[in-house]
Design a protein around this motif. Sequence first.
Motif, PDB file in Angstrom:
ATOM      1  N   CYS A   1       0.968  -1.198   0.029  1.00 31.72           N
ATOM      2  CA  CYS A   1       0.009   0.190  -0.007  1.00 31.72           C
ATOM      3  C   CYS A   1       0.912   1.245  -0.067  1.00 31.72           C
ATOM      4  CB  CYS A   1      -0.978   0.012   1.361  1.00 31.72           C
ATOM      5  SG  CYS A   1      -2.240  -1.131   1.124  1.00 31.72           S
ATOM      6  N   LEU A   2       1.970   1.361   0.684  1.00 33.29           N
ATOM      7  CA  LEU A   2       3.070   2.354   0.809  1.00 33.29           C
ATOM      8  C   LEU A   2       3.207   2.647  -0.484  1.00 33.29           C
ATOM      9  CD1 LEU A   2       4.537   4.426   2.067  1.00 33.29           C
ATOM     10  CD2 LEU A   2       6.321   2.860   2.722  1.00 33.29           C
ATOM     11  N   LYS A   3       3.893   1.691  -1.268  1.00 32.88           N
ATOM     12  CA  LYS A   3       4.168   1.758  -2.749  1.00 32.88           C
ATOM     13  C   LYS A   3       3.210   2.256  -3.830  1.00 32.88           C
ATOM     14  CE  LYS A   3       7.669  -1.960  -2.403  1.00 32.88           C
ATOM     15  NZ  LYS A   3       8.013  -3.316  -2.543  1.00 32.88           N
ATOM     16  N   LEU A   4       1.887   1.969  -3.609  1.00 33.21           N
ATOM     17  CA  LEU A   4       0.987   2.369  -4.288  1.00 33.21           C
ATOM     18  C   LEU A   4       0.730   3.960  -3.941  1.00 33.21           C
ATOM     19  CD1 LEU A   4      -1.684  -0.526  -4.037  1.00 33.21           C
ATOM     20  CD2 LEU A   4      -0.233   0.474  -6.004  1.00 33.21           C
ATOM     21  N   VAL A   5       0.935   4.329  -2.855  1.00 33.92           N
ATOM     22  CA  VAL A   5       0.606   5.953  -2.498  1.00 33.92           C
ATOM     23  C   VAL A   5       1.835   6.694  -2.988  1.00 33.92           C
ATOM     24  CG1 VAL A   5       0.883   7.341  -0.475  1.00 33.92           C
ATOM     25  CG2 VAL A   5      -0.629   5.561  -0.242  1.00 33.92           C
ATOM     26  N   LEU A   6       3.119   6.086  -2.942  1.00 31.74           N
ATOM     27  CA  LEU A   6       4.281   6.651  -3.624  1.00 31.74           C
ATOM     28  C   LEU A   6       4.205   6.832  -4.897  1.00 31.74           C
ATOM     29  CD1 LEU A   6       7.146   4.990  -1.408  1.00 31.74           C
ATOM     30  CD2 LEU A   6       6.284   7.157  -1.314  1.00 31.74           C
ATOM     31  N   LYS A   7       3.299   5.998  -5.718  1.00 31.03           N
ATOM     32  CA  LYS A   7       3.421   6.068  -7.000  1.00 31.03           C
ATOM     33  C   LYS A   7       1.991   6.701  -7.508  1.00 31.03           C
ATOM     34  CE  LYS A   7       4.889   1.263  -8.222  1.00 31.03           C
ATOM     35  NZ  LYS A   7       4.724  -0.051  -8.616  1.00 31.03           N
TER      36      LYS A   7
END
Length: 155
Positions: free
Chosen positions: A41-47
């Motif tokens: 989920c963090l990676k999705l926010v960063l993207k």
Amino acid sequence: MKNASARNLWGDFLDQHLEYAFAKEPRVTHFCDNEKDANTCLKLVLKGVKRATSHSLLGLQYRKEPLPRIGDFTIITDWNGNAKCIVRTVGVELKPFFSIRESYAKLEGEGDKSLEYWKKTHWDYYTRELEPFGRVPRESMIVVCEVFEKVFERK
């Protein structure tokens, strides 16, 4: 703020945004209840893909956590507590679980972004979240739908 990584990230943000020098101290948290999902989920926010999150009202009440409010800042960490970005709440709606729509599931940006995926993963999460309190999710339970924008990221 106990988390040194979050404190440093917040300081870096304030250096560039003095207009928020007197803002309420941000909440520091990670998504989900397990390492794999939290980091995904963090990676999705960063993207820029994940722009919403869904809390159960009961879970917030049992943990004595406040409702998110428009304008709140949150520091998002990975599972290990390393601060990675800051988001700001831009919308909050309380809705029964059964009334969540496909458009909102897409804002959450998880899995295949479908409503079916959203309902399954969130139902499973709410089941785990509420179990220690002797409660179970229901179709009529209130979901706190929080929409946010990423405002700062450590490069």
